[in-house]
Every structure is written in C-alpha cells, then in structure tokens.
Design a protein around this motif. Sequence first.
Motif, short mmCIF file in Angstrom:
data_model
loop_
_atom_site.label_atom_id
_atom_site.label_comp_id
_atom_site.label_asym_id
_atom_site.label_seq_id
_atom_site.Cartn_x
_atom_site.Cartn_y
_atom_site.Cartn_z
N LEU A 1 -20.09 3.36 -14.84
CA LEU A 1 -20.71 4.30 -13.91
C LEU A 1 -21.55 5.34 -14.64
CD1 LEU A 1 -17.90 5.01 -11.29
CD2 LEU A 1 -20.14 4.02 -10.81
N ARG A 2 -22.76 5.61 -14.07
CA ARG A 2 -23.61 6.69 -14.57
C ARG A 2 -23.56 7.90 -13.66
NH1 ARG A 2 -24.22 1.82 -17.30
NH2 ARG A 2 -26.03 1.80 -18.70
N VAL A 3 -23.40 7.66 -12.35
CA VAL A 3 -23.42 8.74 -11.35
C VAL A 3 -22.19 8.63 -10.49
CG1 VAL A 3 -24.63 9.68 -9.34
CG2 VAL A 3 -25.95 8.83 -11.30
N LEU A 4 -21.46 9.75 -10.34
CA LEU A 4 -20.27 9.81 -9.51
C LEU A 4 -20.39 11.06 -8.64
CD1 LEU A 4 -17.64 8.32 -9.01
CD2 LEU A 4 -16.59 9.61 -10.86
N ASP A 5 -20.55 10.85 -7.34
CA ASP A 5 -20.85 11.96 -6.43
C ASP A 5 -19.79 12.02 -5.34
OD1 ASP A 5 -21.91 13.81 -4.69
OD2 ASP A 5 -23.97 13.14 -4.97
N PHE A 6 -18.97 13.10 -5.38
CA PHE A 6 -17.92 13.31 -4.39
C PHE A 6 -18.25 14.50 -3.48
CE2 PHE A 6 -14.89 11.78 -7.93
CZ PHE A 6 -15.02 10.47 -7.53
N ASN B 1 -21.52 19.38 -11.38
CA ASN B 1 -21.82 20.23 -10.23
C ASN B 1 -20.53 20.62 -9.54
OD1 ASN B 1 -22.80 21.49 -7.96
ND2 ASN B 1 -24.18 19.86 -7.35
N LEU B 2 -20.18 21.92 -9.64
CA LEU B 2 -18.98 22.46 -9.00
C LEU B 2 -19.35 23.46 -7.91
CD1 LEU B 2 -16.86 23.19 -12.22
CD2 LEU B 2 -16.97 21.08 -10.90
N GLY B 3 -20.57 23.37 -7.40
CA GLY B 3 -21.05 24.32 -6.40
C GLY B 3 -20.18 24.36 -5.16
N LEU B 4 -19.88 25.57 -4.71
CA LEU B 4 -19.11 25.81 -3.48
C LEU B 4 -17.70 25.22 -3.53
CD1 LEU B 4 -21.88 25.21 -0.78
CD2 LEU B 4 -21.10 27.38 -1.72
N CYS B 5 -17.15 25.07 -4.72
CA CYS B 5 -15.74 24.67 -4.86
C CYS B 5 -14.91 25.95 -4.87
CB CYS B 5 -15.53 23.85 -6.13
SG CYS B 5 -16.36 22.24 -6.10
N LYS B 6 -14.70 26.51 -3.71
CA LYS B 6 -14.14 27.86 -3.60
C LYS B 6 -12.67 27.95 -3.97
CE LYS B 6 -17.43 29.00 0.07
NZ LYS B 6 -17.61 29.41 1.48
N GLY B 7 -11.96 26.81 -4.00
CA GLY B 7 -10.53 26.83 -4.28
C GLY B 7 -10.17 26.71 -5.74
N ILE B 8 -11.17 26.56 -6.62
CA ILE B 8 -10.87 26.35 -8.04
C ILE B 8 -10.19 27.60 -8.64
CG2 ILE B 8 -11.89 26.08 -10.34
CD1 ILE B 8 -13.85 24.16 -9.21
N GLU B 9 -9.03 27.36 -9.26
CA GLU B 9 -8.29 28.43 -9.91
C GLU B 9 -8.26 28.27 -11.42
OE1 GLU B 9 -4.45 28.23 -8.14
OE2 GLU B 9 -5.13 28.90 -6.15
N GLU B 10 -8.47 27.02 -11.89
CA GLU B 10 -8.36 26.77 -13.33
C GLU B 10 -9.48 25.83 -13.78
OE1 GLU B 10 -5.17 24.92 -16.55
OE2 GLU B 10 -4.51 25.45 -14.52
N LEU B 11 -10.23 26.27 -14.79
CA LEU B 11 -11.28 25.46 -15.38
C LEU B 11 -10.80 24.87 -16.70
CD1 LEU B 11 -14.25 27.87 -14.67
CD2 LEU B 11 -13.99 25.59 -13.68
N LEU C 1 -21.70 14.13 -12.60
CA LEU C 1 -20.47 14.23 -11.82
C LEU C 1 -20.59 15.42 -10.88
CD1 LEU C 1 -17.52 13.50 -11.16
CD2 LEU C 1 -16.82 14.90 -13.10
N SER C 2 -20.38 15.17 -9.59
CA SER C 2 -20.46 16.26 -8.61
C SER C 2 -19.25 16.21 -7.69
CB SER C 2 -21.74 16.13 -7.77
OG SER C 2 -21.72 17.10 -6.74
#
Length: 575
Positions: A413-418, A464-474, A439-440
């Motif tokens: 895979l080259r592109v993985l879009d969730f 791309n982690l845009g608008l992932c408002k629940g992220i607590e740990e990177l 990866l999005s």
Amino acid sequence: MPAVFAANVAGKVLGKLGSAAFQEICLVWGVQDEFHKLKQVLMAIKAVLVDAEEQQMRNQELTLWLEKFKDACYQVEDLLDEFEIEALRRQVLELGNTGRKVRNLFSTSNPLAFRFRMGRKVRKTNEMLDDIAASKSKFRLHETHEVKSVLHRERETYSFVKASNVIGRDEDKENIIKFLMNTTDGEDIPVLPIVGIGGIGKTALAQLVFHDERVQMHFDLNIWVCVTEDFDVKQLMIKIIKSATGMKCKDMNKEELHKVLLNCLNGNRCLIVLDDVWNEDNKKWIELKDLLASGDEGSKIIVTTRSSNVAIITGSAPQYDLKNLSYGNSLSLFLKLAFRNGEEKQYKNLVRIGEEIVPKCKGVALALKTLGQTAFKLPNSLGHLHTLMVTSEERKASSESLIPTCISKSKHLRVLDFVESSFEQLPNNIRYLKHLRYLSIAGNENIKKIPNFIWNLQSLQALNLGLCKGIEELPKDISLVSLPQGLKHLTSLETLAIASCEKLDLCMGPEVEGMEDALPAWFQHLVSLERLVIRDCPKLPSLPEGMQHLTALKQLEIIECPALSQRCMEGTGED
C-alpha cells in the motif's frame, strides 16, 4: 482495456528503470545485468500491446494473458520500490549516525541478507516475465510502439438483455415503441437516433425494445447489427444478411451481397437496429440507407450513438436524447446488483455506503453496474493494491474486521485513507507497510493515541491528523509545543503544514540554541519539500537560515503570522 492499463504501468516501470537514480541503485547492489534483462523483456511485451488490445475481444485467452502481464508489471513496480526504500533507509542511517534511536530502528536489517533476498526476487520476476513473453508468440501479435485508448473499438453487442436488470427505462421504451408502431408514408425508411453518453444505457434500451412482444409481432424481420468504429458498407451488408438469415457470405462481392440483401428485405416489414454508430461520413450512410430501403412499408431503423453529428446525418426523426437515471432508479439498480433479493435489509450500514456512492455515478448505468457488481466484495488478491480508502459510513464494524484484513493482504500500500472513520486505535499491522507514503485518519474523534510504530513507516511522506479532537497521546518525540527531532531525516518529505500552533516552541536542540521561537536551521535538509504552509503562528518572527537550499520548493504560504508576514512583505519586508 487491460492493455491500456498494462501499458501505463509498464511505461512507468521502464521510466524508473532508465532513471539515473535507479541506475546508481543497480550499481550499489550489483543487479544491473538482471534489471537490464528485465527492461528488454518489458519493452518487447509492451510493443505488442496495441495489437493485443484490438484482438482480445475475440480471444478470451488473450484477455487473461493481458491481465497476467498487468499483474506482473505491478509486481515489478513493487520490486523497484523495495530497492528505493532500502536506498532511503541507508541515507537515513548516514544522516543519523549520531542518533542511537535511528540506529536501533534499522539495526535488524542486514545488507548482505537484503542483497541475497532481493537478488532472488529479481531472478524470479525475470523468469515470470520470460514465461509471459514466450507465450505471446502463440497469439501472433504484431509490434507497434504507440498505445492508444480504444474505448469503443471492437466492442461487440448483441440483442439479448435480461429485462429485470434494466431499471428506469420504461417510459423511454414506450416512447420508442410508439414511434415504431406509427405508420408513415414516404419513400425513405424512417430512422430514429438514440443519443447519449457512453454507458448511459442506449444499447440496453434498444435491446428492451427489440425483444418486446409487440415489436416482435409487428415486424416480419428483426435485425441487430453492432456497427462500432469501422463503418465499412460491405462488412455491414454481410452482418445484416447473417443476422437476418444466418447465412455466411464473406467471399461474396458487393454485387452478390446486394442481390442477397434484396431477397432478405424485399416484401418484409423490417426493424433494423444499428448499435454503436460512429460514422460521420454522409456518403457512406446514404449508400447503406439506400440498400436498406428495399424493405416493405412500415420498416424502421434505430441507430444508437454517442454523437449528435451522427444523429444529424442518420436521423429522419428527431433524435431521442437519453437522460441520466434518476437517483431513485440509480439506487434501485445499484442495490439490485450489489445484493441478493432482500439481502440489503441485513446490511443497513452497507446500504448507507451505497447511498453515498450512487450520486457520484451521476445516473450512468454502466458505472452503477460496475460498482454494484464488485462498490462490497473483497478481492481474493490484494497483493499489489496501492490505495485503500475507507469511507465515513463504514464505521466500527468495518474497522474491526474488514480493514485489518485488507491491510494484511496489501503489503504494498502507498495510500491509506481513513477519513472520518470511528475506530479507537490504528490497526496494528499498519506497522509493516514500508511502502506507505500517505496516511490519513482526519476527522476521527474516537482515536486517543497515535502509536510509536508510526516511526517504522520509513517511506511516509504525509500524516494527516486533522480534526482528531480525541487524541491524548502522540508518538514519542511529537508534542502541541515542539516538532520531532526526527523530522530532519525525512528528506523525501514534499508537503509540510504547520497550523494553529500558538504554543509551538521550535528551539529543538543545539542546532538552534539561542534562537527563540524560530524555524530550526535543519529545515534546509528537507531538500524534497515542495510545499510549506505556516499558519496561525503569531510568535514566529523569521524564516530559517538556508532557505535557499530548498530547491524543490514550489509553494510557500504564510497565513495569520503577523511578524513573519511583515518580514516577507514584497518590496518592503527584510526577507
């Protein structure tokens, strides 16, 4: 059109094999002879693809051969990609010799083991291509070096249609039957052109009309001819005679054909369907029409075409413009083909996906049929799948079962879009996708943690982690206050966006010590960077030293950064 796709992939692979960068890779690993042979075989097969495309409609075995070659081309592309990834890995190792973390990341890789393993893969690939090249001889294909799209050439239709699979054309059918039943006086045989874009359902409508009981009883002789691109009057005479009588008359000249045709048509009320007409030569059309005029009074001709010019030349009646299917009819057709009778009631989430897909088909029947028969079945072979996109409606059920299964079967895979998915954690087997570039998980509000295995994705160019408002740990070394040290090693990075970072502190180690709130000097190492977006960073006062080294940079956007914008103001700013 497998030959067209195969030619595109083969061309891409040949371009990569001929590049200076790949020549250097071949020298490093000592595989230049193997790849030279591979290149020669690819070129030899590619040279016969035009002829293969034209003959495949008449030879199912040739179609399978083309599919086999296309799959082989994807396999070769993935093989070349592995060499490029290894070259990138070595480059990162050289840049990161002082960083123990980088060394540890790749410590399990052994150059000798890689050379042995990849050498074996190259040999197997060459053997596979040799077999494909050897089998082409039995098809007696001729060489040519220009592959063109042949969307309509050699497309052959026939009159049969399963009426239950044609939806939303009842009114059109009745209108055309009404035309056929009307008696008209005059010397010319009436011609009705049915006009519409490719795939909209012109042929299916003509087939419905052709087999209607009223039409079958009204006409003495019903003739179906698929015309396609080559409007050769002699060949059309042969096809018409064969459709009317079953008689084969390939060896006859035009005079003999004319006599047979007169005997067929004379005294019969005939319906003649000329399907898929492309001819815009008025002389050829008049010649054929005069030959067909010997039918009895009440004979009619239906022409299906994509071209209004054809309709103007052929039609004696106003052209019948076939409209796109309505949304309701489109959805009915899609669901009918995607599910067995009543099965859609058990899969409401999949029906919602269908409701989202159907408008994008814009009422084109062929698009709906193609997606319906394939847009919910997971292919058996996903080995060379390059792009996987999961729509927002698949939700938790799909993310827990279907997605990990797809990933495990799709190692290239080259592109993985969730985008807008709802799973709570990334599938663990993403860590093995060393070819992954993009990866999005944008818009996922449930995910709380981005795992450390993100650093294993050495080919990753965009996350791309845009608008992932629940992220607590990177992942380690990433935080809403600093950029990771490892960013300097992403020399293939093409796009970087920094947005809404009011607390961003870019003083990241000894390289930028003493520079408060500035872009770090190691930005100059991102030599592949094509686009840089700096947005809403009010404390950022200047661009880094060495910006002139970013020779690939094509676009720089500075938005809502007052201090930096003032420095970069054209004509007045210091930068």
